[in-house]
Write an enzyme that holds these catalytic residues in place. Sequence first.
Site, PDB file in Angstrom:
ATOM      1  CG  ASP A 158     -10.179   7.452  -5.213  1.00  0.00           C
ATOM      2  OD1 ASP A 158      -9.120   7.730  -5.820  1.00  0.00           O
ATOM      3  OD2 ASP A 158     -10.315   7.599  -3.980  1.00  0.00           O
ATOM      4  CB  CYS A 174      -7.308   5.551  -3.963  1.00  0.00           C
ATOM      5  SG  CYS A 174      -6.435   4.754  -2.592  1.00  0.00           S
ATOM      6  CB  THR A 219      -2.934   6.988   0.406  1.00  0.00           C
ATOM      7  OG1 THR A 219      -4.157   6.249   0.649  1.00  0.00           O
ATOM      8  CG2 THR A 219      -3.093   8.410   0.911  1.00  0.00           C
ATOM      9  CG  HIS A 239       9.086 -13.429  -1.120  1.00  0.00           C
ATOM     10  ND1 HIS A 239       9.839 -13.137  -0.001  1.00  0.00           N
ATOM     11  CD2 HIS A 239       9.943 -13.970  -2.022  1.00  0.00           C
ATOM     12  CE1 HIS A 239      11.105 -13.494  -0.220  1.00  0.00           C
ATOM     13  NE2 HIS A 239      11.189 -13.987  -1.440  1.00  0.00           N
ATOM     14  CG  HIS A 245       7.808 -17.450  -0.881  1.00  0.00           C
ATOM     15  ND1 HIS A 245       8.133 -16.730   0.246  1.00  0.00           N
ATOM     16  CD2 HIS A 245       8.960 -17.649  -1.560  1.00  0.00           C
ATOM     17  CE1 HIS A 245       9.441 -16.485   0.246  1.00  0.00           C
ATOM     18  NE2 HIS A 245       9.967 -17.032  -0.839  1.00  0.00           N
TER      19      HIS A 245
HETATM   20  C1  RB5 Z   1      -9.795  10.527  -1.431  1.00  0.00           C
HETATM   21  O1  RB5 Z   1      -9.666  11.847  -1.035  1.00  0.00           O
HETATM   22  C2  RB5 Z   1      -8.814   9.631  -0.685  1.00  0.00           C
HETATM   23  O2  RB5 Z   1      -9.255   9.466   0.632  1.00  0.00           O
HETATM   24  C3  RB5 Z   1      -8.658   8.316  -1.382  1.00  0.00           C
HETATM   25  O3  RB5 Z   1      -8.228   8.524  -2.687  1.00  0.00           O
HETATM   26  C4  RB5 Z   1      -7.664   7.348  -0.778  1.00  0.00           C
HETATM   27  O4  RB5 Z   1      -6.438   7.945  -0.558  1.00  0.00           O
HETATM   28  C5  RB5 Z   1      -8.158   6.578   0.381  1.00  0.00           C
HETATM   29  O5  RB5 Z   1      -7.466   5.711   0.940  1.00  0.00           O
END
Ligand code: RB5
Length: 143
Positions: free
Chosen positions: A8, A65, A67, A98, A133
Amino acid sequence: MKIAIGADHGGFHLKEMVRSLVDELGHEVQDMGCYSTASVDYPDLAALVCEKVDAGTVDRGILICGTGLGMSMAANRYAHVRAALCHDHYTARMSREHNNANVLCMGERVIGHGVAEDIVRTWLAVEFSGGRHLGRIELYSKC
Ligand code: RB5
């Protein structure tokens, strides 16, 4: 390997680096987007990659993304996807040894490009250990 990648807006810049790296390593890369920092919804990009992994038309997927959390949650809704959120060398290695992870998730706002490069190189090189595993993966695959 055939590898589909997606991100994203929060993972766009890291995805561009990862696409070049995976290509340099000799894999066939399918870039499913996004293609700019314009805001998009991460489940839509997760779907574009995971539908390919789920159908077996690519060998692996990489999702990025902000996080890595949203991508990993969305990706693991697919029956044949084992998505692993990795932040370092150890989690990258263990997700292969694993867990036989077939989708790698990372967070651009969490790790730097150097760590991401190490994660990708490791994740693409390490083989699944199998044995006990495999039995554990089969336990949750039937759920
Ligand atoms: C976008 O701002 C953010 O929410 C997305 O990239 C991600 O971190 C969501 O889990």
